[in-house]
Design a protein around this motif. Structure first.
Motif, PDB file in Angstrom:
ATOM      1  N   GLU A 182      46.901  86.852  40.534  1.00 13.80           N
ATOM      2  CA  GLU A 182      46.520  87.760  39.446  1.00 13.80           C
ATOM      3  C   GLU A 182      46.185  87.006  38.166  1.00 13.80           C
ATOM      4  N   HIS A 183      46.919  85.925  37.889  1.00 11.74           N
ATOM      5  CA  HIS A 183      46.702  85.162  36.656  1.00 11.74           C
ATOM      6  C   HIS A 183      46.182  83.756  36.945  1.00 11.74           C
ATOM      7  N   ASP A 184      45.490  83.609  38.054  1.00 11.61           N
ATOM      8  CA  ASP A 184      44.917  82.316  38.441  1.00 11.61           C
ATOM      9  C   ASP A 184      43.747  81.993  37.526  1.00 11.61           C
ATOM     10  N   GLU A 185      43.862  80.904  36.768  1.00 12.55           N
ATOM     11  CA  GLU A 185      42.779  80.476  35.888  1.00 12.55           C
ATOM     12  C   GLU A 185      42.052  79.259  36.443  1.00 12.55           C
ATOM     13  N   VAL A 186      42.376  78.851  37.667  1.00 14.89           N
ATOM     14  CA  VAL A 186      41.663  77.756  38.330  1.00 14.89           C
ATOM     15  C   VAL A 186      40.591  78.346  39.261  1.00 14.89           C
ATOM     16  N   ALA A 187      41.029  79.176  40.221  1.00 10.64           N
ATOM     17  CA  ALA A 187      40.091  79.971  41.017  1.00 10.64           C
ATOM     18  C   ALA A 187      40.054  81.349  40.371  1.00 10.64           C
ATOM     19  N   LYS A 188      39.171  81.514  39.410  1.00 11.03           N
ATOM     20  CA  LYS A 188      39.174  82.720  38.589  1.00 11.03           C
ATOM     21  C   LYS A 188      38.678  83.936  39.366  1.00 11.03           C
ATOM     22  N   LYS A 189      39.096  85.111  38.888  1.00 13.74           N
ATOM     23  CA  LYS A 189      38.794  86.369  39.565  1.00 13.74           C
ATOM     24  C   LYS A 189      37.300  86.537  39.814  1.00 13.74           C
ATOM     25  N   ALA A 190      36.469  86.250  38.824  1.00 18.88           N
ATOM     26  CA  ALA A 190      35.027  86.434  38.976  1.00 18.88           C
ATOM     27  C   ALA A 190      34.467  85.551  40.087  1.00 18.88           C
ATOM     28  N   SER A 194      50.950  86.287  39.984  1.00 25.26           N
ATOM     29  CA  SER A 194      50.931  84.904  40.452  1.00 25.26           C
ATOM     30  C   SER A 194      49.850  84.071  39.778  1.00 25.26           C
ATOM     31  N   VAL A 195      49.991  82.744  39.907  1.00 31.47           N
ATOM     32  CA  VAL A 195      48.996  81.792  39.414  1.00 31.47           C
ATOM     33  C   VAL A 195      48.566  80.879  40.558  1.00 31.47           C
ATOM     34  N   HIS A 196      47.640  79.993  40.274  1.00 34.97           N
ATOM     35  CA  HIS A 196      47.048  79.132  41.297  1.00 34.97           C
ATOM     36  C   HIS A 196      48.091  78.260  42.002  1.00 34.97           C
ATOM     37  N   SER A 197      48.987  77.684  41.238  1.00 38.66           N
ATOM     38  CA  SER A 197      49.938  76.718  41.808  1.00 38.66           C
ATOM     39  C   SER A 197      51.040  77.373  42.620  1.00 38.66           C
ATOM     40  N   PHE A 198      51.160  78.693  42.589  1.00 38.84           N
ATOM     41  CA  PHE A 198      52.231  79.365  43.316  1.00 38.84           C
ATOM     42  C   PHE A 198      51.988  79.427  44.818  1.00 38.84           C
ATOM     43  N   PHE A 199      50.795  79.024  45.276  1.00 38.95           N
ATOM     44  CA  PHE A 199      50.564  78.987  46.720  1.00 38.95           C
ATOM     45  C   PHE A 199      51.218  77.757  47.351  1.00 38.95           C
ATOM     46  N   GLY A 200      51.522  76.768  46.539  1.00 33.47           N
ATOM     47  CA  GLY A 200      52.211  75.578  47.016  1.00 33.47           C
ATOM     48  C   GLY A 200      53.411  75.298  46.147  1.00 33.47           C
ATOM     49  N   ARG A 201      54.172  74.309  46.536  1.00 30.14           N
ATOM     50  CA  ARG A 201      55.328  73.894  45.744  1.00 30.14           C
ATOM     51  C   ARG A 201      55.068  72.476  45.229  1.00 30.14           C
ATOM     52  N   THR A 256      49.378  81.836  33.136  1.00 30.01           N
ATOM     53  CA  THR A 256      50.821  81.982  32.936  1.00 30.01           C
ATOM     54  C   THR A 256      51.340  83.071  33.869  1.00 30.01           C
ATOM     55  N   PRO A 257      52.284  82.758  34.733  1.00 35.26           N
ATOM     56  CA  PRO A 257      52.782  83.765  35.676  1.00 35.26           C
ATOM     57  C   PRO A 257      53.642  84.813  34.992  1.00 35.26           C
ATOM     58  N   THR A 258      53.697  85.991  35.604  1.00 35.62           N
ATOM     59  CA  THR A 258      54.564  87.062  35.109  1.00 35.62           C
ATOM     60  C   THR A 258      55.593  87.459  36.161  1.00 35.62           C
ATOM     61  N   VAL A 259      55.682  86.673  37.235  1.00 33.03           N
ATOM     62  CA  VAL A 259      56.718  86.841  38.250  1.00 33.03           C
ATOM     63  C   VAL A 259      57.306  85.470  38.534  1.00 33.03           C
ATOM     64  N   THR A 260      58.424  85.438  39.238  1.00 33.62           N
ATOM     65  CA  THR A 260      58.992  84.158  39.640  1.00 33.62           C
ATOM     66  C   THR A 260      58.207  83.609  40.825  1.00 33.62           C
ATOM     67  N   HIS A 261      58.367  82.306  41.049  1.00 34.71           N
ATOM     68  CA  HIS A 261      57.725  81.686  42.198  1.00 34.71           C
ATOM     69  C   HIS A 261      58.186  82.375  43.479  1.00 34.71           C
ATOM     70  N   ALA A 262      59.479  82.682  43.576  1.00 38.36           N
ATOM     71  CA  ALA A 262      60.029  83.309  44.775  1.00 38.36           C
ATOM     72  C   ALA A 262      59.428  84.693  45.011  1.00 38.36           C
ATOM     73  N   GLN A 263      59.209  85.454  43.950  1.00 40.77           N
ATOM     74  CA  GLN A 263      58.616  86.775  44.106  1.00 40.77           C
ATOM     75  C   GLN A 263      57.181  86.674  44.619  1.00 40.77           C
ATOM     76  N   ALA A 264      56.424  85.735  44.091  1.00 39.35           N
ATOM     77  CA  ALA A 264      55.050  85.540  44.566  1.00 39.35           C
ATOM     78  C   ALA A 264      55.044  85.101  46.027  1.00 39.35           C
ATOM     79  N   GLU A 265      55.937  84.176  46.374  1.00 33.53           N
ATOM     80  CA  GLU A 265      55.999  83.711  47.756  1.00 33.53           C
ATOM     81  C   GLU A 265      56.333  84.844  48.721  1.00 33.53           C
ATOM     82  N   ALA A 266      57.195  85.748  48.315  1.00 30.05           N
ATOM     83  CA  ALA A 266      57.556  86.874  49.181  1.00 30.05           C
ATOM     84  C   ALA A 266      56.331  87.723  49.511  1.00 30.05           C
ATOM     85  N   GLN A 267      55.477  87.982  48.528  1.00 36.81           N
ATOM     86  CA  GLN A 267      54.270  88.760  48.810  1.00 36.81           C
ATOM     87  C   GLN A 267      53.290  87.955  49.657  1.00 36.81           C
ATOM     88  N   ILE A 268      53.153  86.659  49.372  1.00 37.78           N
ATOM     89  CA  ILE A 268      52.254  85.812  50.162  1.00 37.78           C
ATOM     90  C   ILE A 268      52.665  85.824  51.628  1.00 37.78           C
TER      91      ILE A 268
END
Length: 257
Positions: free
Chosen positions: A189-197, A218-225, A234-246
């Motif tokens: 949702e907040h990925d500024e590397v691979a942007k929404k557009a 989530s942000v770009h880096s949350f797909f990996g550790r 800037t993320p608005t969830v924890t890494h663990a919360q993003a990983e759970a949805q992934i």
């Protein structure tokens, strides 16, 4: 008799040039060092996922891979994963751990200098070695996702599906005609590397049935550790919360239509 030209200007020139060259070389090495000197590859260092167990091993064959297998039982699905640019493959071991209880074997590819663009065709050897009797999917994060899409564009029918994580096909790559290919497109949702557009534009080069999912907060880096990434949002969830949805999205996709 004509006097010989003095060598003093030449010597003075070299006295000025050498320090300048030394500074430029040092600067170049400083810029290139993080690329040329890759951190150590360590299994199981940051791969725990709640409620999941797996067996991981390093295999040097075919360029080197991390092989993450179910702790018990046989795998019926193979997920070949291309890491993001300059990201060590162990950053994605957590995905293999999370999916292993579902009967998924995840093979994470190591590329030269950790750049998938230097080995786009690596999936060939991995599928031959690990894919027998399994349904095969190819996944990739960031640059790895773009290279995974490029691989699939030239190997129609080789894999059952493609998973893009913070990624999209390059402008000269189109999978739109591969109507039998299942595609899951995960966007932070907040990925500024691979942007929404850019991700949405990439949909025009993917099959019509592609499923685009926004990973909330989530942000770009949350797909990996691998820690924060320059230029990311800037993320608005924890890494663990993003990983759970992934993991929930990956699990549902790999389970079939």
């Amino acid at each position: 008799m004509t006097a010989l030209p003095t060598r003093r200007p030449v010597r003075r020139f070299f006295r000025v040039l050498f320090p300048l060259v030394a500074v430029l070389v040092a600067f170049g090495l400083g810029v290139l060092w993080p690329t040329l000197h890759r951190p150590a590859l360590r299994l199981d260092q940051d791969s725990v996922y709640p409620g999941a167990r797996a067996r991981a091993s390093w295999n040097e064959a075919d360029g080197g891979v991390i092989d993450v297998r179910p702790d018990t039982g046989q795998a019926h699905t193979l997920l070949v994963l291309y890491p993001g640019g300059l990201v060590r493959p162990q950053a994605y071991q957590w995905i293999g751990t999370a999916l292993a209880p579902l009967g998924v074997e995840t093979v994470i590819v190591r590329f030269p200098l950790d750049l998938a663009v230097l080995g786009t065709g690596r999936a060939d050897a991995v599928i031959r070695r690990y894919g027998a009797g399994k349904t095969v999917y190819l996944a990739g994060h960031s640059l790895g996702g773009a290279m995974a899409a490029q691989y699939v564009s030239g190997h129609a029918g080789q894999v059952a599906g493609l998973i893009l994580m913070g990624a999209y096909p390059a402008g000269n790559v189109s999978l739109a005609s591969q109507t039998g290919l299942r595609v899951l497109d995960l966007m932070g949702e907040h990925d500024e590397v691979a942007k929404k557009a850019a991700v949405q534009d990439g949909l025009t080069r993917l099959p019509a049935q592609t499923r685009l999912v926004t990973v909330r907060g989530s942000v770009h880096s949350f797909f990996g550790r691998y820690g924060p990434q320059a230029g990311d949002g800037t993320p608005t969830v924890t890494h663990a919360q993003a990983e759970a949805q992934i993991v929930a999205e990956l699990s549902a996709f790999l389970a079939g239509p």
